[in-house]
Design an enzyme around this catalytic site. Structure first.
Site, mmCIF file in Angstrom:
data_model
loop_
_atom_site.group_PDB
_atom_site.id
_atom_site.type_symbol
_atom_site.label_atom_id
_atom_site.label_comp_id
_atom_site.label_asym_id
_atom_site.label_seq_id
_atom_site.Cartn_x
_atom_site.Cartn_y
_atom_site.Cartn_z
ATOM 1 N N GLU A 248 43.930 41.329 38.797
ATOM 2 C CA GLU A 248 43.588 41.215 37.553
ATOM 3 C C GLU A 248 41.693 41.171 37.564
ATOM 4 O OE1 GLU A 248 46.475 38.323 35.653
ATOM 5 O OE2 GLU A 248 45.662 39.653 33.913
ATOM 6 N N CYS A 282 37.592 35.933 31.629
ATOM 7 C CA CYS A 282 37.931 37.324 31.916
ATOM 8 C C CYS A 282 37.235 38.572 31.121
ATOM 9 C CB CYS A 282 38.487 37.618 32.734
ATOM 10 S SG CYS A 282 40.183 36.825 32.541
#
Ligand code: NAD
Length: 334
Positions: A248, A282
Site C-alpha cells: 500500500e 494515505c
C-alpha cells in the site's frame, strides 16, 4: 529512560551492536525513549525463530484455537487501550482523541475481524473428466511486515492479524519514527502466542533492518505500507527470492467537487479527508479541484469550516483536533 527492545523468539532483547536511536515526541521535542537499533544480526535471529515456529505448536494448531488466541490479543490491546493511546499520540503527534477513538479501537478490532474472516475463506474445487482439481489455502510461511509512522498501530495490526490468522509467522520492522505501539503490541502478543510466532525488530529502513528483512532468503512474503519509492526498492530486493508482495503506497489524491454536488456534504467530507490526523493519511485529499461556478462559495465554506472545527493544539489535550506532524524533518518538508 524507557528502552524499546526487539522481541525475538519470545524474549525482549537489545541489539548485538549496542546501537540505539532516539524516540522523540514531536509535539514537545522531548526524548521519550531510547530504541535498540536492530540490523542484519537481529533480522537473521528473528527470521530463524519465525521459521522454527512454523513447525512448532503454532503449525499444528487447529484453526478454532488459533482464532481464539487472536481474539485474546484483541482483548489484550483493549485492556491496555489508554496506555496504547497515550503511546501512539506521544510518538506520532496525533490528537489523543483520534488515538482513543480510531487508532486503538481499530488496532484491536483488526484481530477480531481477521479471526472471524478467515473462518469463512473457502477452498475451491474444479471438476474435469477423470480429475478433481482443488485449491487449498495453506500458510505461506514467514511474513515480513514493514510498516509506516502515520497510523502505526492501525496499519501494522492490519498486516499482523491476517498474517497470523492464516497461520503464518511474522517478523515486523515498524517505522523508526513510531516504535512505541509496536513494542506494546509485542508485549500483548508475547503473553498469548507461542515464542517465535511474532517477532519485532526495531530499526531503520535502507541499509539496516528494513532492507535486511526484504532481502532475507528465508522470508516468504513481504507486506509493506509506506512511500512509493521505498516500495520500488523493496520490490527489487524481494525479486531475487520471488517473494510474494502486498503493498500500500503513497499518493497525492485529488478531491473533485462538481457544481451540482451537495455542497455541505462536500465541505464536510473535504474537511475530514484533508485535515484528519494532520493530513498524514494515505487517502488524504491533498489537492482539491472545484468546478468554477461554485469555487468562491466552496473556498469561503471550507475556510469557515476549518476555523470552526480545526483546533491546533497539544496532542495530549482532548480538545485538540490537529496535533503535531510526526517529526521536525517532516514538518519542514510539508
Ligand atoms: P517510508 O516508505 O519512509 O517508510 C515505511 C517503512 O519502510 C518504515 O518502516 C521504514 O523504516 C521502511 N523502509 C524505508 N526504507 C526502506 C528500505 N530501503 N528497505 C526496507 N524498508 C525500508 O514511509 P513513511 O514515511 O513511514 O510512511 C508514509 C507513507 O506511507 C506516505 O507516502 C503515505 O502516503 C504512505 N501510506 C500509504 C497507505 C496506503 O494504504 N496506501 C497507508 C498509510 C501510509
Amino acid at each position: 529512560m524507557k528502552e524499546i527492545k526487539h522481541l525475538i523468539n519470545g524474549e525482549f532483547v537489545g541489539s548485538a551492536s549496542g546501537k540505539m536511536f532516539d524516540d522523540i515526541n514531536p509535539a514537545t521535542g522531548k526524548l521519550i525513549a531510547k530504541v535498540h537499533e536492530g540490523g542484519k544480526v537481529e533480522i537473521d535471529a528473528a527470521v530463524a525463530a519465525a521459521r522454527a515456529a512454523l513447525t512448532g505448536p503454532w503449525g499444528t494448531m487447529p484453526m478454532e484455537q488459533r482464532m481464539a488466541l487472536l481474539r485474546k490479543v484483541a482483548e489484550g490491546i483493549s485492556a491496555r487501550a489508554e496506555e496504547f493511546a497515550q503511546a501512539e499520540s506521544a510518538d506520532n503527534g496525533m490528537p489523543i482523541s483520534l488515538a482513543r477513538t480510531a487508532a486503538v479501537p481499530r488496532g484491536s478490532a483488526n484481530f477480531t475481524q481477521f479471526a472471524e474472516h478467515f473462518k469463512y475463506v473457502a477452498t475451491e474445487t474444479w471438476e474435469m473428466d477423470g480429475a478433481l482439481n482443488y485449491s487449498l489455502r495453506r500458510p505461506l510461511g514467514v511474513i515480513g511486515i514493514i510498516s509506516p509512522w502515520n497510523f502505526p498501530l492501525l496499519l501494522s495490526t492490519w498486516k499482523i492479524a491476517p498474517a497470523l490468522a492464516s497461520g503464518n509467522t511474522v517478523v515486523m520492522k515498524p517505522s523508526e519514527e513510531t516504535p512505541m505501539t509496536a513494542m506494546l503490541t509485542a508485549e500483548v502478543i508475547n503473553e498469548i502466542l507461542p515464542p517465535g510466532v511474532f517477532n519485532v525488530v526495531q530499526g531503520l529502513g535502507g541499509d539496516s533492518a528494513g532492507s535486511a528483512l526484504s532481502e532475507h532468503p528465508d522470508v516468504d512474503g513481504i507486506t509493506f505500507t509506506g512511500e512509493t519509492t521505498t516500495g520500488k526498492t523493496i520490490m527489487r530486493a524481494a525479486a531475487d527470492g520471488l517473494k510474494k508482495l502486498s503493498f500500500e503506497l503513497g499518493g497525492k489524491n485529488p478531491n473533485i467537487v462538481f457544481a451540482d454536488a451537495d455542497l455541505e456534504e462536500a465541505l464536510t467530507t473535504t474537511l475530514r479527508s484533508s485535515f484528519a490526523n494532520q493530513g498524514e493519511v494515505c487517502l488524504c485529499g491533498s489537492r482539491i479541484y472545484v468546478q468554477r461556478p461554485i469555487f468562491d462559495q466552496f473556498v469561503a465554506g471550507l475556510v469557515a469550516k476549518v476555523k470552526a472545527n480545526v483546533k491546533v493544539g497539544d496532542p495530549s489535550d482532548p480538545a485538540s483536533t490537529m496535533g503535531s506532524l510526526v517529526s521536525k524533518e517532516h514538518f519542514q518538508r510539508v
